[in-house]
Design an enzyme around this catalytic site. Sequence first.
Site, PDB file in Angstrom:
ATOM      1  N   HIS A  73       5.899   4.545  12.659  1.00  0.00           N
ATOM      2  CA  HIS A  73       5.878   4.459  11.189  1.00  0.00           C
ATOM      3  C   HIS A  73       6.854   5.515  10.663  1.00  0.00           C
ATOM      4  CE1 HIS A  73       3.374   3.985   7.333  1.00  0.00           C
ATOM      5  NE2 HIS A  73       4.042   5.107   7.083  1.00  0.00           N
ATOM      6  N   ARG A  80       0.839  -1.212   0.000  1.00  0.00           N
ATOM      7  CA  ARG A  80       0.000   0.000   0.000  1.00  0.00           C
ATOM      8  C   ARG A  80       0.874   1.263   0.000  1.00  0.00           C
ATOM      9  NH1 ARG A  80      -0.494   4.684   2.694  1.00  0.00           N
ATOM     10  NH2 ARG A  80      -0.018   3.560   4.606  1.00  0.00           N
ATOM     11  N   ASP A  81       1.496   1.556   1.124  1.00  0.00           N
ATOM     12  CA  ASP A  81       2.299   2.781   1.215  1.00  0.00           C
ATOM     13  C   ASP A  81       3.454   2.723   0.212  1.00  0.00           C
ATOM     14  OD1 ASP A  81       3.052   5.221   2.189  1.00  0.00           O
ATOM     15  OD2 ASP A  81       3.564   4.553   4.202  1.00  0.00           O
ATOM     16  N   CYS A 100       4.494   9.405   0.066  1.00  0.00           N
ATOM     17  CA  CYS A 100       3.128   9.909  -0.067  1.00  0.00           C
ATOM     18  C   CYS A 100       3.116  11.046  -1.089  1.00  0.00           C
ATOM     19  CB  CYS A 100       2.620  10.415   1.282  1.00  0.00           C
ATOM     20  SG  CYS A 100       0.994  11.159   1.181  1.00  0.00           S
ATOM     21  N   ASN A 147       9.609   4.344   2.945  1.00  0.00           N
ATOM     22  CA  ASN A 147       9.513   3.923   4.344  1.00  0.00           C
ATOM     23  C   ASN A 147      10.817   3.233   4.720  1.00  0.00           C
ATOM     24  OD1 ASN A 147       6.719   3.809   3.082  1.00  0.00           O
ATOM     25  ND2 ASN A 147       6.212   3.580   5.229  1.00  0.00           N
ATOM     26  N   HIS A 168       9.540   7.087   7.880  1.00  0.00           N
ATOM     27  CA  HIS A 168      10.108   7.160   6.532  1.00  0.00           C
ATOM     28  C   HIS A 168      11.588   7.509   6.685  1.00  0.00           C
ATOM     29  CE1 HIS A 168       6.410   6.930   3.990  1.00  0.00           C
ATOM     30  NE2 HIS A 168       5.878   7.102   5.186  1.00  0.00           N
TER      31      HIS A 168
HETATM   32  C1  LIG Z   1     -10.725  11.494   0.746  1.00  0.00           C
HETATM   33  C2  LIG Z   1     -10.899  11.883  -0.710  1.00  0.00           C
HETATM   34  C3  LIG Z   1     -11.786  10.861  -1.435  1.00  0.00           C
HETATM   35  C4  LIG Z   1     -11.561  13.234  -0.759  1.00  0.00           C
HETATM   36  O1  LIG Z   1     -11.503  13.754  -2.079  1.00  0.00           O
HETATM   37  P1  LIG Z   1     -12.573  14.796  -2.606  1.00  0.00           P
HETATM   38  O2  LIG Z   1     -12.191  15.122  -4.013  1.00  0.00           O
HETATM   39  O3  LIG Z   1     -12.699  15.922  -1.638  1.00  0.00           O
HETATM   40  O4  LIG Z   1     -13.873  13.904  -2.477  1.00  0.00           O
HETATM   41  P2  LIG Z   1     -15.260  13.848  -3.151  1.00  0.00           P
HETATM   42  O5  LIG Z   1     -16.150  13.232  -2.144  1.00  0.00           O
HETATM   43  O6  LIG Z   1     -15.606  15.179  -3.742  1.00  0.00           O
HETATM   44  O7  LIG Z   1     -15.025  12.778  -4.330  1.00  0.00           O
HETATM   45  C5  LIG Z   1     -14.330  13.034  -5.524  1.00  0.00           C
HETATM   46  C6  LIG Z   1     -14.501  11.847  -6.453  1.00  0.00           C
HETATM   47  O8  LIG Z   1     -13.900  10.685  -5.887  1.00  0.00           O
HETATM   48  C7  LIG Z   1     -14.886   9.674  -5.633  1.00  0.00           C
HETATM   49  N1  LIG Z   1     -14.559   9.042  -4.362  1.00  0.00           N
HETATM   50  C8  LIG Z   1     -14.586   9.611  -3.150  1.00  0.00           C
HETATM   51  N2  LIG Z   1     -14.187   8.736  -2.228  1.00  0.00           N
HETATM   52  C9  LIG Z   1     -13.915   7.588  -2.880  1.00  0.00           C
HETATM   53  C10 LIG Z   1     -13.458   6.321  -2.457  1.00  0.00           C
HETATM   54  N3  LIG Z   1     -13.170   6.065  -1.174  1.00  0.00           N
HETATM   55  N4  LIG Z   1     -13.283   5.369  -3.365  1.00  0.00           N
HETATM   56  C11 LIG Z   1     -13.538   5.601  -4.681  1.00  0.00           C
HETATM   57  N5  LIG Z   1     -13.968   6.801  -5.144  1.00  0.00           N
HETATM   58  C12 LIG Z   1     -14.153   7.772  -4.236  1.00  0.00           C
HETATM   59  C13 LIG Z   1     -16.211  10.398  -5.614  1.00  0.00           C
HETATM   60  O9  LIG Z   1     -17.260   9.527  -5.928  1.00  0.00           O
HETATM   61  C14 LIG Z   1     -15.974  11.462  -6.663  1.00  0.00           C
HETATM   62  O10 LIG Z   1     -16.053  10.872  -7.934  1.00  0.00           O
HETATM   63  P3  LIG Z   1     -16.709  11.687  -9.174  1.00  0.00           P
HETATM   64  O11 LIG Z   1     -18.110  12.022  -8.730  1.00  0.00           O
HETATM   65  O12 LIG Z   1     -15.845  12.905  -9.367  1.00  0.00           O
HETATM   66  O13 LIG Z   1     -16.626  10.704 -10.295  1.00  0.00           O
HETATM   67  C15 LIG Z   1      -9.523  11.972  -1.432  1.00  0.00           C
HETATM   68  O14 LIG Z   1      -8.845  13.062  -0.908  1.00  0.00           O
HETATM   69  C16 LIG Z   1      -8.685  10.741  -1.286  1.00  0.00           C
HETATM   70  O15 LIG Z   1      -9.038   9.668  -1.746  1.00  0.00           O
HETATM   71  N6  LIG Z   1      -7.486  10.893  -0.662  1.00  0.00           N
HETATM   72  C17 LIG Z   1      -6.594   9.776  -0.409  1.00  0.00           C
HETATM   73  C18 LIG Z   1      -5.172  10.230  -0.449  1.00  0.00           C
HETATM   74  C19 LIG Z   1      -4.261   9.090  -0.082  1.00  0.00           C
HETATM   75  O16 LIG Z   1      -4.594   7.926  -0.225  1.00  0.00           O
HETATM   76  N7  LIG Z   1      -3.054   9.442   0.416  1.00  0.00           N
HETATM   77  C20 LIG Z   1      -2.079   8.461   0.775  1.00  0.00           C
HETATM   78  C21 LIG Z   1      -2.436   7.689   1.998  1.00  0.00           C
HETATM   79  S1  LIG Z   1      -1.999   8.501   3.509  1.00  0.00           S
HETATM   80  C22 LIG Z   1      -0.355   8.126   3.725  1.00  0.00           C
HETATM   81  O17 LIG Z   1       0.272   7.614   2.856  1.00  0.00           O
HETATM   82  C23 LIG Z   1       0.267   8.411   5.067  1.00  0.00           C
HETATM   83  C24 LIG Z   1       0.424   7.152   5.935  1.00  0.00           C
HETATM   84  C25 LIG Z   1      -0.936   6.566   6.298  1.00  0.00           C
HETATM   85  O18 LIG Z   1       1.132   6.145   5.245  1.00  0.00           O
HETATM   86  C26 LIG Z   1       1.172   7.491   7.243  1.00  0.00           C
HETATM   87  C27 LIG Z   1       2.343   8.455   7.072  1.00  0.00           C
HETATM   88  O19 LIG Z   1       3.399   8.079   6.544  1.00  0.00           O
HETATM   89  O20 LIG Z   1       2.172   9.592   7.457  1.00  0.00           O
END
Ligand SMILES: CC(C)(COP(=O)([O-])OP(=O)([O-])OC[C@H]1O[C@@H](n2cnc3c(N)ncnc32)[C@H](O)[C@@H]1OP(=O)([O-])[O-])[C@@H](O)C(=O)NCCC(=O)NCCSC(=O)C[C@@](C)(O)CC(=O)[O-]
Length: 308
Positions: A208, A16-17, A241, A250, A210
């Site tokens: 966690h 995933r990450d 990220c 990581n 990096h």
């Molecule tokens: C949260 C949102 C969805 C808000 O994003 P948004 O654009 O504000 O949301 P929205 O509700 O307006 O949706 C936009 C579009 O996405 C769709 N949608 C909405 N939600 C989903 C879903 N779950 N699955 C599938 N589709 C989805 C929704 O249906 C829509 O589709 P459209 O109508 O335009 O065709 C977006 O910002 C997002 O997905 N962000 C994820 C970012 C991410 O994954 N980042 C990496 C993970 S975090 C990380 O790596 C850190 C960590 C955990 O490892 C720890 C560390 O190291 O710090």
Amino acid sequence: MANYPQSVKLVEVGPRDGLQNEAEPIPTATKRELIHRLAGAGLPVVEATSFVSPKWIPQLGDAAELFPSIERKAGVHYPVLVPNMKGMERAVEAGVEEVAVFTAASESFNKKNINASIAESLERFEPVMALAQEKGIRVRGYVSCVLGCPYEGHIKPQAVAEVSEKLMEMGCYEVSLGDTIGSGTPLKAQTMLAAVAQRVAMDRLAIHFHDTRGQALANIQACLELGVATVDASVAGLGGCPYADGASGNVATEDVVFMLEGMGINTGVDLEKLHATAVWISQELGREPASKLGRIPVEKAIAPLGWK
Ligand SMILES: CC(C)(COP(=O)([O-])OP(=O)([O-])OC[C@H]1O[C@@H](n2cnc3c(N)ncnc32)[C@H](O)[C@@H]1OP(=O)([O-])[O-])[C@@H](O)C(=O)NCCC(=O)NCCSC(=O)C[C@@](C)(O)CC(=O)[O-]
């Protein structure tokens, strides 16, 4: 002598990450093979993918196809990330038994990463937690930017403690503290962890790191001294990220296992199988492993050193 734990639970976040930021599409079959190899190497938790918006993280857009195709090994957990109710519903549909919700100790990072303030993100998780409870799904929590933010700089340990406590109150069984941009150093990591442990029991916390600035192993050792016993890591040091400018891989799982087992701390991981997996996935991605261990041939890396 510091009071190190006798064993550490490793949470493998490579599929995933590790893969979420890869620019070239990776075949679903390769992702599945990676998950199988990691479970086969003895990792007790393999974070499989995320059910986020494919517009935001295109690389993991195949989650609904990938997850049900995993041959799940008994005793291994396969959590997936969900950012909202839509992700949770997709994850339930795919048959998950564990999810992870994620927020941050930095408002600016959270806005960039999930388009929500910290408070809004916690509100979004409320129905997710309710559905999880109804379905008997375990929920892990992540807090990003615990030792620094690419947009805000220094983050107060109290801010990390507050959001961690809220995640636990909402029903998470564990909170993982993410040094998203790898800016932490050992004493700062200890100060942050000690502050969080005032509000959340140490055995409910994970770390966690990096390795952006080469501090990850030192930070892990420093945190182990305080009694933390759950460590996230990514095979071959994959990762980063896309919403954290300057975030790189990581800490590499094989480097962590080498250090822990060398300290007499049990991980349950077969290091030769893990090393082979690091070499294999790196070849699949067309590069050398980012780990130290993965760059040394296995016969020189592990066996002859009297390492344990
Ligand atoms: C949260 C949102 C969805 C808000 O994003 P948004 O654009 O504000 O949301 P929205 O509700 O307006 O949706 C936009 C579009 O996405 C769709 N949608 C909405 N939600 C989903 C879903 N779950 N699955 C599938 N589709 C989805 C929704 O249906 C829509 O589709 P459209 O109508 O335009 O065709 C977006 O910002 C997002 O997905 N962000 C994820 C970012 C991410 O994954 N980042 C990496 C993970 S975090 C990380 O790596 C850190 C960590 C955990 O490892 C720890 C560390 O190291 O710090």
